[in-house]
Design a protein around this motif. Structure first.
Motif: not given
Length: 222
Positions: A100-116, A167-176
């Protein structure tokens, strides 16, 4: 020739002074458990002075004091066992968060298994030209969206990252980065990869791509 009689001394018969001779290099623990206490008490009664027997009230007081100490020790062990069981239960519950995914404080975003890449924030006041950028470690804009006019309040965002084949594309850690408005309480959704225990029967730790997260830090679970 006079030979002085050999004198034998017996140990003191009071409980506090009762001793047992042993070699200087003897080893062993100094703990007094219930069995040892009762053995000492029996020895004390066996060797008491018949003309000055032990006081019954003193014996009862000693027994009561020992029982109280023993009870506290047993209670401490029971509480430790309960804490261990609860800790294991917390770990078992946290394992259900894996995948599952959890919502945590911070501005660093990562992709889930669907590439979102997704998250949310609080817009402090209305704005006419709100936009959101996702930047890589080099500071380059990887994805962006123009939201235009937005009223004050919570704002959710969701970037769908796909390759040319869809296909889902993981682009690593991205800053919001939020442009055109005053925002606060930025939080992102991160997937839970695994769970591990913490020291001292503490709460379990959720292992995510942005680092370790305690369950109490999660704002939501999806």
């Amino acid at each position: 020739m006079n030979i002085a009689p050999e004198i034998f001394q017996t140990p003191a018969t009071d409980l506090a002074g009762l001793t047992q001779a042993q070699p200087e290099n003897a080893t062993g623990d100094n703990r007094l458990d219930q069995e040892s206490f009762l053995r000492l008490m029996t020895t004390q009664l066996k060797f008491q002075d018949p003309f000055d027997p032990l006081d019954n009230q003193a014996m009862v007081a000693q027994l009561a004091q020992f029982s109280s100490v023993a009870g506290i020790s047993e209670m401490k062990q029971s509480l430790s066992d309960i804490a261990s069981i609860l800790g294991n239960n917390r770990l078992s519950d946290a394992k259900e968060w894996i995948g599952h995914s959890v919502l945590v404080p911070g501005n660093i975003s990562v992709a889930d298994k669907n590439g979102q890449y997704s998250g949310e924030f609080e817009l402090n006041q209305a704005t006419d030209n709100l936009s959101i950028d996702l930047l890589n470690e080099a500071g380059e804009i990887v994805m962006f969206v123009e939201l235009g006019r937005q009223e004050a309040g919570p704002v959710e965002f969701n970037f769908d990252s796909k390759d040319e084949a869809g296909n889902p594309l993981d682009q690593g850690r991205l800053r919001v980065r939020i442009n055109g408005g005053s925002a606060s309480e930025v939080a992102t959704w991160v997937p839970v990869a695994s769970v591990k225990t913490s020291e001292g029967n503490g709460p379990p730790i959720l292992v995510t791509p942005i680092g370790n997260v305690f369950p109490a830090e999660a704002l939501k679970i999806g």
